[in-house]
Motif scaffolding. Structure first.
Motif, PDB file in Angstrom:
ATOM      1  N   ASP A   1      52.242 113.034  83.279  1.00  0.00           N
ATOM      2  CA  ASP A   1      51.182 111.987  83.615  1.00  0.00           C
ATOM      3  C   ASP A   1      50.708 112.467  85.090  1.00  0.00           C
ATOM      4  O   ASP A   1      51.467 112.494  86.216  1.00  0.00           O
ATOM      5  N   TYR A   2      49.715 112.825  85.348  1.00  0.00           N
ATOM      6  CA  TYR A   2      49.112 113.109  86.716  1.00  0.00           C
ATOM      7  C   TYR A   2      48.338 112.146  87.606  1.00  0.00           C
ATOM      8  O   TYR A   2      47.352 111.505  86.741  1.00  0.00           O
ATOM      9  N   VAL A   3      48.598 111.904  88.674  1.00  0.00           N
ATOM     10  CA  VAL A   3      48.112 110.662  89.265  1.00  0.00           C
ATOM     11  C   VAL A   3      47.728 111.064  90.636  1.00  0.00           C
ATOM     12  O   VAL A   3      48.374 111.843  91.233  1.00  0.00           O
ATOM     13  N   CYS A   4      46.479 110.724  91.030  1.00  0.00           N
ATOM     14  CA  CYS A   4      45.938 111.030  92.422  1.00  0.00           C
ATOM     15  C   CYS A   4      46.331 109.625  93.252  1.00  0.00           C
ATOM     16  O   CYS A   4      46.407 108.695  92.913  1.00  0.00           O
ATOM     17  N   ALA A   5      46.134 110.103  94.571  1.00  0.00           N
ATOM     18  CA  ALA A   5      46.542 109.144  95.504  1.00  0.00           C
ATOM     19  C   ALA A   5      45.847 109.365  96.972  1.00  0.00           C
ATOM     20  O   ALA A   5      45.523 110.708  96.941  1.00  0.00           O
ATOM     21  N   ALA A   6      46.034 108.304  97.632  1.00  0.00           N
ATOM     22  CA  ALA A   6      45.258 108.524  99.098  1.00  0.00           C
ATOM     23  C   ALA A   6      46.266 108.165 100.171  1.00  0.00           C
ATOM     24  O   ALA A   6      47.038 107.298 100.275  1.00  0.00           O
TER      25      ALA A   6
ATOM     26  N   PRO B   1      54.341 124.769  79.436  1.00  0.00           N
ATOM     27  CA  PRO B   1      54.709 123.397  78.873  1.00  0.00           C
ATOM     28  C   PRO B   1      55.444 122.528  79.925  1.00  0.00           C
ATOM     29  O   PRO B   1      55.220 121.280  79.880  1.00  0.00           O
ATOM     30  N   GLU B   2      56.090 123.330  80.750  1.00  0.00           N
ATOM     31  CA  GLU B   2      56.789 122.278  81.837  1.00  0.00           C
ATOM     32  C   GLU B   2      55.655 121.428  82.934  1.00  0.00           C
ATOM     33  O   GLU B   2      56.170 120.796  83.917  1.00  0.00           O
TER      34      GLU B   2
ATOM     35  N   GLN C   1      54.488 113.126  86.991  1.00  0.00           N
ATOM     36  CA  GLN C   1      55.606 112.493  86.668  1.00  0.00           C
ATOM     37  C   GLN C   1      55.900 112.723  85.008  1.00  0.00           C
ATOM     38  O   GLN C   1      54.981 112.324  84.246  1.00  0.00           O
ATOM     39  N   ALA C   2      56.839 113.391  84.832  1.00  0.00           N
ATOM     40  CA  ALA C   2      57.223 113.767  83.338  1.00  0.00           C
ATOM     41  C   ALA C   2      58.235 112.863  82.980  1.00  0.00           C
ATOM     42  O   ALA C   2      58.892 111.809  83.400  1.00  0.00           O
ATOM     43  N   LEU C   3      57.988 112.902  81.530  1.00  0.00           N
ATOM     44  CA  LEU C   3      58.860 111.655  80.805  1.00  0.00           C
ATOM     45  C   LEU C   3      60.275 111.619  81.317  1.00  0.00           C
ATOM     46  O   LEU C   3      60.945 112.787  81.244  1.00  0.00           O
TER      47      LEU C   3
END
Length: 123
Positions: free
Chosen positions: A93-98, A88-89, A39-41
């Motif tokens: 914020d990188y998030v892991c999920a299950a 740059p793109e 998720q980018a700002l």
């Protein structure tokens, strides 16, 4: 219960590489498809990649194909995202999920989420 903690984010120049990790402290890691989202700002959360429970299949969002590789080590309850040729793109914020759904791509299919790790790519 799945409890996910990401690490490995940071600041990198364009063209560089980073490897993200996602550690599960629970005992059921191998029962889930695992995914990475970012998720980018000011933007919505977007799917990056997913990997099957035993790691023999993966699916990638088009913009990261050929640059990112998702992998997992079920013996270590750990998910990885190797990111090469960063742009740059890719800053987000990188998030892991299950998820219990095979190679799920929609966030609503994911039951457990980590807190995220920030990746910043400078030009």
């Amino acid at each position: 219960q799945v409890q996910l903690v990401e690490s490995g984010g940071g600041l990198v120049q364009a063209g560089g590489s980073l490897r993200l990790s996602c550690q599960d402290s629970g005992r059921t890691f191998s029962q889930y498809t695992m995914g990475w989202f970012r998720q980018a700002l000011g933007k919505e959360r977007e799917f990056v990649a997913a990997i099957s429970r035993i790691g023999n299949s993966a699916y990638y969002e088009d913009s990261v194909k050929g640059r990112f590789t998702i992998s997992r080590d079920n013996a270590k309850n750990t998910l990885y995202l190797q990111m090469n040729s960063l742009k740059p793109e890719d800053t987000a914020d990188y998030v892991c999920a299950a998820s219990k759904t095979y190679l799920a791509q929609h966030p609503q299919a994911y039951e457990y989420w980590g807190q995220g790790t920030q990746v910043t790519v400078s030009s």
